[in-house]
Enzyme design. Structure first.
Site, short mmCIF file in Angstrom:
data_model
loop_
_atom_site.label_atom_id
_atom_site.label_comp_id
_atom_site.label_asym_id
_atom_site.label_seq_id
_atom_site.Cartn_x
_atom_site.Cartn_y
_atom_site.Cartn_z
N HIS A 53 0.82 -1.15 0.02
CA HIS A 53 0.13 0.00 -0.10
C HIS A 53 0.94 1.18 0.08
O HIS A 53 2.20 1.27 0.24
CB HIS A 53 -1.06 -0.27 1.27
CG HIS A 53 -0.41 -0.03 2.52
ND1 HIS A 53 0.30 -0.88 3.08
CD2 HIS A 53 -0.37 1.13 3.47
CE1 HIS A 53 0.72 -0.63 4.25
NE2 HIS A 53 0.41 0.80 4.63
N HIS A 55 1.70 3.75 1.74
CA HIS A 55 2.16 4.68 3.10
C HIS A 55 3.37 4.75 2.95
O HIS A 55 4.21 3.87 2.38
CB HIS A 55 1.67 3.88 4.21
CG HIS A 55 0.00 4.35 4.95
ND1 HIS A 55 -0.67 3.66 5.50
CD2 HIS A 55 -0.61 5.26 4.06
CE1 HIS A 55 -1.79 4.33 5.53
NE2 HIS A 55 -1.86 5.03 4.81
N ASP A 57 6.04 4.59 5.04
CA ASP A 57 6.93 3.77 5.80
C ASP A 57 6.84 2.42 4.88
O ASP A 57 7.74 1.36 5.28
CB ASP A 57 6.32 3.51 7.11
CG ASP A 57 4.96 2.98 7.49
OD1 ASP A 57 4.15 3.46 6.53
OD2 ASP A 57 4.82 2.25 8.18
N HIS A 58 6.26 2.41 3.62
CA HIS A 58 6.24 0.99 2.99
C HIS A 58 6.68 1.19 1.58
O HIS A 58 7.36 0.31 0.79
CB HIS A 58 4.94 0.41 2.72
CG HIS A 58 4.21 0.05 4.18
ND1 HIS A 58 3.99 -1.29 4.64
CD2 HIS A 58 3.83 1.05 5.39
CE1 HIS A 58 3.59 -1.24 5.85
NE2 HIS A 58 3.56 -0.01 6.03
N HIS A 111 -7.31 -0.80 5.47
CA HIS A 111 -6.28 0.02 6.24
C HIS A 111 -5.99 1.19 5.09
O HIS A 111 -6.19 2.38 5.39
CB HIS A 111 -4.91 -0.83 6.43
CG HIS A 111 -3.85 0.13 6.90
ND1 HIS A 111 -3.69 0.77 8.05
CD2 HIS A 111 -2.82 0.36 5.98
CE1 HIS A 111 -2.77 1.30 8.19
NE2 HIS A 111 -1.78 1.24 6.92
N ASP A 128 -0.12 -3.80 6.41
CA ASP A 128 -0.78 -3.32 7.62
C ASP A 128 -2.07 -3.98 7.82
O ASP A 128 -3.12 -3.15 8.21
CB ASP A 128 -0.74 -1.82 7.49
CG ASP A 128 0.69 -1.34 7.74
OD1 ASP A 128 1.63 -2.30 8.00
OD2 ASP A 128 0.96 0.00 7.60
N HIS A 166 4.99 -4.87 10.69
CA HIS A 166 5.14 -3.96 12.02
C HIS A 166 5.39 -5.12 13.09
O HIS A 166 4.75 -5.99 13.18
CB HIS A 166 4.16 -2.98 12.35
CG HIS A 166 4.11 -1.97 11.49
ND1 HIS A 166 4.92 -0.70 11.33
CD2 HIS A 166 3.31 -1.67 10.20
CE1 HIS A 166 4.71 -0.02 10.63
NE2 HIS A 166 3.83 -0.32 9.69
FE FE Z 1 2.73 0.82 8.16
ZN ZN Z 2 0.28 1.79 6.36
#
Ligand code: FE
Ligand code: ZN
Length: 254
Positions: A53, A55, A57-58, A111, A128, A166
């Protein structure tokens, strides 16, 4: 032989590296630096990146990794992610022949609206969506959407290994105990996972069997969770979606 190694990034992200002696695939490389360190140290060529996805942090490590290794980059067609070379959706198949890997793409919205997961018959890379003993926050989707994504994942074979993005397991277990505190499997899991964390070992992968036994968000049909939701809602829940929504909202402010 295929090895799967977690590369730690930021506070609590895991970037999963699937590799043999020569080739590697990375899932959700939010940060390029630790990935480059890992690939260089092991002399690996980066064949492909799988993105779940949009975001940061990905996806944050994509540009630097693309410039250095020119991998194929797979990611959800329904999200705006610059730099993908292959846009994928639910039902698609991805072949990475150098590592003998074939993934099915499973649409897992909730998410985010376009979130996808990657399943190779034994392992699930679910970003996530499903966490160990928890699930992702509903940033874009509805409880209904997320619950049906989780229900789809829960129908995978019991032995399926869960690689989420995570290390949230201990805090997820702390919440789970407030709504399913009499579940002996949950209490056993807490002991095991606390022991792992105290020596710095990841709590992942878990399995579908373990999640069905201990993850409150996969247990919305169980009497204990229905009762917990009734207390949160102050009325009997109409259905599993209402149970899920109540649990998710309670977790948001836990
Ligand atoms: Fe994340
Ligand atoms: Zn995320």
């Amino acid at each position: 032989m295929l090895t799967i190694t977690p590369i730690t990034a930021f506070q609590d992200n895991y970037i999963w590296a699937l590799h043999d002696q020569r080739h590697a695939v990375l899932v959700d490389p939010g940060d390029a630096a630790p990935c480059i360190d890992f690939l260089e140290k092991h002399g690996l060529n980066l064949l492909a990146i799988l993105i779940t996805h949009h975001h940061g942090d990905h996806v944050g490590g994509m540009p630097d990794l693309a410039a250095r290794y020119s991998p194929r980059i797979y990611g959800p067609a329904q999200e705006n992610i610059p730099g993908l070379t292959h846009s994928v959706s639910d039902g698609d198949t991805i072949s990475i022949s150098e590592l003998d890997l074939v993934f099915n793409v499973i649409g897992t919205p909730g998410h985010t609206l376009g979130h996808v997961s990657y399943y190779d018959g034994d392992r699930l890379f679910c970003g996530d969506t499903l966490f160990a003993c928890g699930c992702g926050r509903l940033f874009e989707g509805t409880p209904d959407m997320m619950l049906s994504s989780l229900n789809n994942l829960s129908r995978l074979p019991d032995h399926t290994e869960i690689f989420c993005a995570h290390e949230y397991t201990l805090s997820n277990i702390r919440f789970a105990k407030t709504v399913d505190g009499r579940n002996p499997m949950l209490l056993e899991r807490e002991l095991n996972d606390k022991a792992r964390r105290s020596t710095g070992v990841p709590t992942l992968p878990s399995t579908i069997a373990q999640e069905k036994a201990t993850n409150p968000f996969l247990r919305c049909h169980e009497p204990a969770l229905i009762q917990a939701a009734q207390i949160l809602l102050k009325h009997p829940p109409r259905d599993a979606v209402e149970v899920f929504g109540a649990l998710r909202r309670a977790k948001d402010v836990f």
